[in-house]
Design a protein around this motif. Structure first.
Motif, PDB file in Angstrom:
ATOM      1  N   LEU A  97      47.810 100.598 128.280  1.00 50.02           N
ATOM      2  CA  LEU A  97      47.099 101.715 128.990  1.00 50.02           C
ATOM      3  C   LEU A  97      47.798 101.790 130.486  1.00 50.02           C
ATOM      4  N   SER A  98      48.180 103.048 130.879  1.00 46.16           N
ATOM      5  CA  SER A  98      48.492 103.427 132.270  1.00 46.16           C
ATOM      6  C   SER A  98      47.436 103.180 133.170  1.00 46.16           C
ATOM      7  N   ARG A  99      47.610 102.876 134.332  1.00 49.45           N
ATOM      8  CA  ARG A  99      46.805 102.639 135.478  1.00 49.45           C
ATOM      9  C   ARG A  99      45.811 104.023 135.513  1.00 49.45           C
ATOM     10  N   GLU A 100      46.511 105.282 135.470  1.00 49.23           N
ATOM     11  CA  GLU A 100      45.556 106.298 135.588  1.00 49.23           C
ATOM     12  C   GLU A 100      44.454 106.546 134.292  1.00 49.23           C
ATOM     13  N   ALA A 101      44.999 105.867 132.949  1.00 41.38           N
ATOM     14  CA  ALA A 101      44.289 106.012 132.098  1.00 41.38           C
ATOM     15  C   ALA A 101      43.039 105.098 132.072  1.00 41.38           C
ATOM     16  N   LYS A 102      43.372 103.892 132.644  1.00 43.18           N
ATOM     17  CA  LYS A 102      42.281 102.820 133.126  1.00 43.18           C
ATOM     18  C   LYS A 102      41.368 103.483 134.295  1.00 43.18           C
ATOM     19  N   ARG A 103      41.819 103.950 135.278  1.00 42.63           N
ATOM     20  CA  ARG A 103      41.106 104.608 136.343  1.00 42.63           C
ATOM     21  C   ARG A 103      40.066 105.725 135.533  1.00 42.63           C
ATOM     22  N   GLN A 104      40.556 106.696 134.780  1.00 41.69           N
ATOM     23  CA  GLN A 104      39.695 107.553 134.158  1.00 41.69           C
ATOM     24  C   GLN A 104      38.492 106.791 133.307  1.00 41.69           C
ATOM     25  N   ALA A 105      39.008 106.020 132.582  1.00 38.25           N
ATOM     26  CA  ALA A 105      37.961 105.173 131.604  1.00 38.25           C
ATOM     27  C   ALA A 105      36.895 104.353 132.833  1.00 38.25           C
ATOM     28  N   TRP A 106      37.217 103.804 133.822  1.00 39.40           N
ATOM     29  CA  TRP A 106      36.282 103.153 134.453  1.00 39.40           C
ATOM     30  C   TRP A 106      35.444 104.251 135.333  1.00 39.40           C
ATOM     31  N   GLY A 107      35.969 105.427 135.624  1.00 33.06           N
ATOM     32  CA  GLY A 107      35.074 106.412 135.960  1.00 33.06           C
ATOM     33  C   GLY A 107      33.859 106.535 135.312  1.00 33.06           C
ATOM     34  N   ALA A 108      33.489 106.202 134.192  1.00 29.09           N
ATOM     35  CA  ALA A 108      32.273 106.285 133.256  1.00 29.09           C
ATOM     36  C   ALA A 108      31.397 105.573 133.936  1.00 29.09           C
ATOM     37  N   LEU A 109      31.508 104.397 134.994  1.00 27.22           N
ATOM     38  CA  LEU A 109      30.677 103.705 135.684  1.00 27.22           C
ATOM     39  C   LEU A 109      29.923 104.555 136.749  1.00 27.22           C
ATOM     40  N   ARG A 110      30.497 105.612 136.982  1.00 28.45           N
ATOM     41  CA  ARG A 110      29.875 106.183 138.043  1.00 28.45           C
ATOM     42  C   ARG A 110      28.530 106.819 137.485  1.00 28.45           C
ATOM     43  N   ASP A 111      28.350 107.120 136.443  1.00 26.27           N
ATOM     44  CA  ASP A 111      26.912 107.508 135.798  1.00 26.27           C
ATOM     45  C   ASP A 111      25.860 106.384 136.100  1.00 26.27           C
TER      46      ASP A 111
END
Length: 172
Positions: free
Chosen positions: A155-169
């Motif tokens: 996975l690209s760093r950007e794809a990882k960043r988007q997936a990790w963004g789910a933690l904001r919830d």
């Protein structure tokens, strides 16, 4: 030595948790890698994107801060760190080389965190062991994350960043 044969390695011991009673989100890794063990710091390998990924989630630059300040800032946001494995034999740092893992008692641990609302598993190994121990827990979200390790390059760093963004919830 034949391919796939396991080399006996010294037992590696994980770090104590970085938490407090206000921890709402707990991020669980598998077992610290060699660079982390050598430096005595979670996610110390320069190729590991953890501090950038969690910094993006928190909208705060953590990479440039000293380690003690990074941990302090995580706690200020209600984020804790720990690992699912207490100790294991592992030559190198790859999770695929872990043998003889002694797991932590996650069930008892999470019961001692009154504010805990979510657990993020940093990678497949953490998710496998963590979910097996925790099962379904009402009121506790379990979030599988792509590994922050540089060794996980599918996975690209950007794809990882988007997936990790789910933690904001789970921070509010």
């Amino acid at each position: 030595m034949a391919q796939g044969e396991f080399v006996h390695a010294p037992r590696k011991i994980a770090f104590p948790p970085s938490i407090d009673v206000q921890t709402r989100l707990l991020i669980l890794g598998s077992l610290p890698g060699d660079a982390s063990i050598k430096q005595g710091e979670y996610y110390a390998h320069r190729g590991n994107a953890f501090w950038q990924l969690i910094g993006d989630v928190l909208e705060e630059d953590l990479r440039g801060q000293p380690y003690a300040m990074r941990l302090k800032r995580l706690r200020a946001h209600g984020v804790g760190l720990w690992d699912v494995i207490e100790s294991a034999e592992r030559p190198g740092s790859l999770d695929s080389n872990i043998r003889g893992a002694e797991l932590r008692d996650l069930g008892l641990f999470v019961e001692r965190l009154p504010a805990l609302r979510a657990i993020g598993f940093n990678g497949k190994t953490a998710a496998l062991h963590g979910r097996r121990q925790l099962g379904e827990r009402p009121g506790l979200a379990l979030v599988d994350l792509p590994s922050s390790s540089g060794a996980y390059a599918s996975l690209s760093r950007e794809a990882k960043r988007q997936a990790w963004g789910a933690l904001r919830d789970h921070l509010g």
